[in-house]
Design an enzyme around this catalytic site. Sequence first.
Site, PDB file in Angstrom:
ATOM      1  N   LYS A  28       3.775   1.165  -3.601  1.00  0.00           N
ATOM      2  CA  LYS A  28       2.947   1.088  -4.721  1.00  0.00           C
ATOM      3  C   LYS A  28       3.808   0.547  -6.158  1.00  0.00           C
ATOM      4  CE  LYS A  28      -1.246   0.747  -3.283  1.00  0.00           C
ATOM      5  NZ  LYS A  28      -3.441   0.574  -3.685  1.00  0.00           N
ATOM      6  N   THR A  82       0.591  -1.067   0.170  1.00  0.00           N
ATOM      7  CA  THR A  82       0.010   0.012  -0.052  1.00  0.00           C
ATOM      8  C   THR A  82       0.465   1.577   0.199  1.00  0.00           C
ATOM      9  OG1 THR A  82      -2.053   1.104   0.929  1.00  0.00           O
ATOM     10  CG2 THR A  82      -0.215   0.429   2.326  1.00  0.00           C
ATOM     11  N   GLY A 141      -1.864   7.822  -7.201  1.00  0.00           N
ATOM     12  CA  GLY A 141      -1.848   6.402  -7.594  1.00  0.00           C
ATOM     13  C   GLY A 141      -2.961   6.269  -7.646  1.00  0.00           C
TER      14      GLY A 141
END
Length: 269
Positions: free
Chosen positions: A65, A61, A129
């Site tokens: 990432k 997480t 993201g």
Amino acid sequence: MKKIALFGNPVYHSKSPIINKIFSNNTNIIYSYTKVNIPKKNFFTVSKNFFYSGGYGANITLPFKKKALHLCDLLTKRAILSKSVNVITRFKNKYLLGDNTDGIGFINDLKRLFCCYTKKKILIIGAGGAARGIIPQLLLYHNKITITNRTIEKAKNISKEFKNLGKIKYIKDINLCKKKFDIIINATSCSINNKIPKLSDNIINSKTFCYDMMYSKNKTSFLKWCSKKSMNIYDGLGMLVSQAAYSFFLWHNKMPSIDLSIKILKKCI
Ligand code: ATR
């Protein structure tokens, strides 16, 4: 027993261990799933140690990432396209295989919510993201994406980066947009602080499907704003469970029940 970890910083708030516990009860597959808060500079050292000492898999997480791409020996097409990895699995007992299940988790949640997800006009707000994770899958289903962001350069870059996959453009000022969208997705982190991105009433009507990739016990601030015009409002809890279920499948070759897991999770949090 397979050893699986969640790597991130921070991880204290993560629901992944509870979700994996629910999956484990649901499938009778027993494995260990631990949260590991990694200092930002130590990602490679800590994660490599974990796999050298017998770790079988991991969820990745924020904020790792992207870094995780470089930890893996092999990458799936989904990881390559989204340029990020949220799950790692040991492959042939030798290689680390990096994949990204955010996009498929998101599409699966739209399916669960009976939202038609092909050839739609979609607005994505945010260009970090979270947006990156879902764009390749949405383009795969021939949707037309408009992306906007507080820092417009980032929206411009994303639209350039993904334009070979399908129809995607960026918009500088959402207030000038006259178009109504079928689906509006909040991919910003605003809801964490009870804020909403700048939005205009022009873009939404009573049929617009509104999705906040964040979730909270109560309605997120974005969904509160949307609910003035539309009743179709959903938070990201279903996506969270779905992406975790696809990770689980990679590790154990079995799919847990997503609907049941969401029901149980809602009672736990
Ligand atoms: P990630 O690690 O997921 O990439 P990020 O890059 O911090 O996280 O992205 C979070 C997104 O939320 C970004 O699109 C960010 O906008 P900026 O690129 O302008 O920073 C957006 N965001 C966060 N707080 C916001 C706010 N108060 N108003 C509007 N957008 C916000």
